[in-house]
Motif scaffolding. Structure first.
Motif, mmCIF file in Angstrom:
data_model
loop_
_atom_site.group_PDB
_atom_site.id
_atom_site.type_symbol
_atom_site.label_atom_id
_atom_site.label_comp_id
_atom_site.label_asym_id
_atom_site.label_seq_id
_atom_site.Cartn_x
_atom_site.Cartn_y
_atom_site.Cartn_z
ATOM 1 N N PHE A 1 -66.646 -62.916 -100.150
ATOM 2 C CA PHE A 1 -67.933 -62.510 -100.709
ATOM 3 C C PHE A 1 -68.182 -63.298 -101.982
ATOM 4 O O PHE A 1 -67.273 -63.873 -102.555
ATOM 5 N N TRP A 2 -69.430 -63.291 -102.435
ATOM 6 C CA TRP A 2 -69.784 -63.842 -103.734
ATOM 7 C C TRP A 2 -70.887 -62.985 -104.322
ATOM 8 O O TRP A 2 -71.373 -62.057 -103.683
ATOM 9 N N MET A 3 -71.298 -63.311 -105.529
ATOM 10 C CA MET A 3 -72.261 -62.478 -106.242
ATOM 11 C C MET A 3 -73.610 -63.179 -106.461
ATOM 12 O O MET A 3 -74.357 -62.816 -107.361
ATOM 13 N N ARG A 4 -73.923 -64.163 -105.632
ATOM 14 C CA ARG A 4 -75.208 -64.867 -105.752
ATOM 15 C C ARG A 4 -76.354 -63.857 -105.737
ATOM 16 O O ARG A 4 -76.416 -62.986 -104.880
ATOM 17 N N ASN A 5 -77.226 -63.969 -106.727
ATOM 18 C CA ASN A 5 -78.408 -63.116 -106.856
ATOM 19 C C ASN A 5 -78.095 -61.623 -106.961
ATOM 20 O O ASN A 5 -78.968 -60.789 -106.768
ATOM 21 N N THR A 6 -76.856 -61.285 -107.276
ATOM 22 C CA THR A 6 -76.473 -59.883 -107.452
ATOM 23 C C THR A 6 -76.430 -59.611 -108.948
ATOM 24 O O THR A 6 -75.696 -60.266 -109.682
ATOM 25 N N ILE B 1 -68.327 -60.347 -111.060
ATOM 26 C CA ILE B 1 -69.257 -60.739 -112.122
ATOM 27 C C ILE B 1 -70.637 -61.047 -111.545
ATOM 28 O O ILE B 1 -70.768 -61.865 -110.634
ATOM 29 N N PRO B 2 -71.675 -60.392 -112.077
ATOM 30 C CA PRO B 2 -73.031 -60.648 -111.591
ATOM 31 C C PRO B 2 -73.379 -62.146 -111.625
ATOM 32 O O PRO B 2 -73.009 -62.860 -112.559
ATOM 33 N N LEU B 3 -74.038 -62.604 -110.569
ATOM 34 C CA LEU B 3 -74.558 -63.961 -110.394
ATOM 35 C C LEU B 3 -73.485 -65.035 -110.206
ATOM 36 O O LEU B 3 -73.816 -66.207 -110.034
ATOM 37 N N ASP B 4 -72.207 -64.659 -110.204
ATOM 38 C CA ASP B 4 -71.120 -65.625 -110.033
ATOM 39 C C ASP B 4 -71.023 -66.028 -108.553
ATOM 40 O O ASP B 4 -70.987 -65.170 -107.672
ATOM 41 N N GLU B 5 -70.954 -67.324 -108.304
ATOM 42 C CA GLU B 5 -70.884 -67.821 -106.931
ATOM 43 C C GLU B 5 -69.466 -68.198 -106.503
ATOM 44 O O GLU B 5 -69.269 -68.795 -105.448
ATOM 45 N N THR B 6 -68.470 -67.798 -107.286
ATOM 46 C CA THR B 6 -67.082 -68.046 -106.918
ATOM 47 C C THR B 6 -66.721 -67.161 -105.723
ATOM 48 O O THR B 6 -66.937 -65.944 -105.777
ATOM 49 N N PRO B 7 -66.171 -67.719 -104.640
ATOM 50 C CA PRO B 7 -65.797 -66.891 -103.490
ATOM 51 C C PRO B 7 -64.725 -65.860 -103.853
ATOM 52 O O PRO B 7 -63.805 -66.142 -104.620
ATOM 53 N N ILE B 8 -64.887 -64.675 -103.292
ATOM 54 C CA ILE B 8 -63.931 -63.577 -103.468
ATOM 55 C C ILE B 8 -63.376 -63.260 -102.082
ATOM 56 O O ILE B 8 -64.019 -62.561 -101.292
ATOM 57 N N PRO B 9 -62.188 -63.801 -101.766
ATOM 58 C CA PRO B 9 -61.631 -63.597 -100.422
ATOM 59 C C PRO B 9 -60.955 -62.240 -100.273
ATOM 60 O O PRO B 9 -60.417 -61.686 -101.227
ATOM 61 N N ALA B 10 -60.977 -61.738 -99.038
ATOM 62 C CA ALA B 10 -60.302 -60.476 -98.744
ATOM 63 C C ALA B 10 -58.795 -60.640 -98.828
ATOM 64 O O ALA B 10 -58.095 -59.726 -99.244
ATOM 65 N N GLY B 11 -58.297 -61.792 -98.401
ATOM 66 C CA GLY B 11 -56.864 -62.035 -98.440
ATOM 67 C C GLY B 11 -56.100 -61.456 -97.254
ATOM 68 O O GLY B 11 -54.888 -61.593 -97.176
ATOM 69 N N ALA B 12 -56.796 -60.787 -96.349
ATOM 70 C CA ALA B 12 -56.192 -60.195 -95.153
ATOM 71 C C ALA B 12 -57.306 -60.007 -94.128
ATOM 72 O O ALA B 12 -58.485 -59.952 -94.496
ATOM 73 N N PRO B 13 -56.965 -59.894 -92.855
ATOM 74 C CA PRO B 13 -58.002 -59.643 -91.856
ATOM 75 C C PRO B 13 -58.819 -58.396 -92.227
ATOM 76 O O PRO B 13 -58.261 -57.362 -92.597
ATOM 77 N N THR B 14 -60.138 -58.531 -92.146
ATOM 78 C CA THR B 14 -61.047 -57.505 -92.639
ATOM 79 C C THR B 14 -62.123 -57.199 -91.597
ATOM 80 O O THR B 14 -62.695 -58.110 -91.023
ATOM 81 N N LEU B 15 -62.397 -55.922 -91.399
ATOM 82 C CA LEU B 15 -63.467 -55.498 -90.500
ATOM 83 C C LEU B 15 -64.680 -55.002 -91.278
ATOM 84 O O LEU B 15 -65.798 -55.095 -90.820
ATOM 85 N N ALA B 16 -64.441 -54.470 -92.473
ATOM 86 C CA ALA B 16 -65.534 -53.892 -93.255
ATOM 87 C C ALA B 16 -65.268 -54.088 -94.742
ATOM 88 O O ALA B 16 -64.125 -54.254 -95.166
ATOM 89 N N VAL B 17 -66.360 -54.071 -95.502
ATOM 90 C CA VAL B 17 -66.271 -54.163 -96.961
ATOM 91 C C VAL B 17 -67.207 -53.113 -97.544
ATOM 92 O O VAL B 17 -68.375 -53.031 -97.171
ATOM 93 N N LEU B 18 -66.677 -52.302 -98.448
ATOM 94 C CA LEU B 18 -67.480 -51.321 -99.164
ATOM 95 C C LEU B 18 -67.722 -51.841 -100.568
ATOM 96 O O LEU B 18 -66.769 -52.134 -101.287
ATOM 97 N N GLU B 19 -68.987 -51.987 -100.941
ATOM 98 C CA GLU B 19 -69.330 -52.370 -102.309
ATOM 99 C C GLU B 19 -69.823 -51.136 -103.055
ATOM 100 O O GLU B 19 -70.695 -50.416 -102.563
ATOM 101 N N ILE B 20 -69.231 -50.918 -104.239
ATOM 102 C CA ILE B 20 -69.620 -49.801 -105.098
ATOM 103 C C ILE B 20 -69.767 -50.336 -106.523
ATOM 104 O O ILE B 20 -69.454 -51.497 -106.799
ATOM 105 N N ASN B 21 -70.219 -49.507 -107.431
ATOM 106 C CA ASN B 21 -70.386 -49.927 -108.832
ATOM 107 C C ASN B 21 -69.083 -50.453 -109.415
ATOM 108 O O ASN B 21 -68.008 -49.883 -109.186
ATOM 109 N N GLY B 22 -69.197 -51.530 -110.180
ATOM 110 C CA GLY B 22 -68.047 -52.160 -110.802
ATOM 111 C C GLY B 22 -67.267 -51.209 -111.692
ATOM 112 O O GLY B 22 -67.836 -50.496 -112.513
ATOM 113 N N GLY B 23 -65.947 -51.171 -111.506
ATOM 114 C CA GLY B 23 -65.062 -50.334 -112.305
ATOM 115 C C GLY B 23 -64.849 -48.947 -111.741
ATOM 116 O O GLY B 23 -63.925 -48.239 -112.157
#
Length: 169
Positions: A91-96, A119-141
């Motif tokens: 994942f990345w944070m483009r336009n987030t 980090i908001p607007l950061d385009e650095t890839p954030i890899p899961a690091g393991a096989p992934t079926l789903a990702v839950l995004e919630i408020n930072g922290g």
């Protein structure tokens, strides 16, 4: 008094009908857990359990949009991205505009990684690091404040129930 001169009062009749509707197997009665609603997920671990109201991102278009351009997210809300099969994702944070925690989940619903405070607007890839079926995004922290970590379990009817470590049924 429930019965008055051999007849049911209105209050007694409503109470009797309500009791019947709550019995399992009666037409109209819900027999599944309220958490097994497509707009909710539950996470459990050593900390206990917690529920989130979620929007689902199932299609490539919904996943590409994600939480972009949002200025806020309610505290116990998030977005659940579900893929057709387990794979390597980033994942990345483009336009987030808001910081997010990304909770990567395998096909059993087991959390394989938590990336905190993306980090908001950061385009650095954030890899899961393991096989992934789903990702839950919630408020930072929030994941750290609640105690959510790798090894915890997430359940949702959007995930395959036949492989779920913590199924809805």
């Amino acid at each position: 008094m429930g019965i008055l001169h051999g007849r049911l009062t209105r209050r007694a009749l409503i109470g009797a009908l309500t009791a019947l509707l709550l019995l399992p197997g009666v037409a109209g009665a819900k027999t599944t857990s309220p958490i097994c609603d497509e707009n909710r997920v539950e996470v459990r671990g050593d900390f206990g359990s917690v529920r989130f109201k979620v929007e689902l991102a199932m299609t490539p278009q919904e996943q590409a949009q994600g939480l972009m351009f949002r200025e806020s997210l309610p505290r116990m809300a998030g977005m659940l991205f579900v893929y057709p099969r387990e794979s390597s994702v980033s994942f990345w944070m483009r336009n987030t505009l808001i910081p997010l925690d990304m909770i990567f989940v395998d096909q059993t619903g087991t959390i394989v990684r938590v990336h905190s405070e993306a980090i908001p607007l950061d385009e650095t890839p954030i890899p899961a690091g393991a096989p992934t079926l789903a990702v839950l995004e919630i408020n930072g922290g929030l994941a750290a404040r609640l105690g959510i970590d790798a090894g915890d379990q997430l359940r949702s009817p959007a995930l395959p129930q036949d492989k779920a470590a913590w199924p809805c049924n």
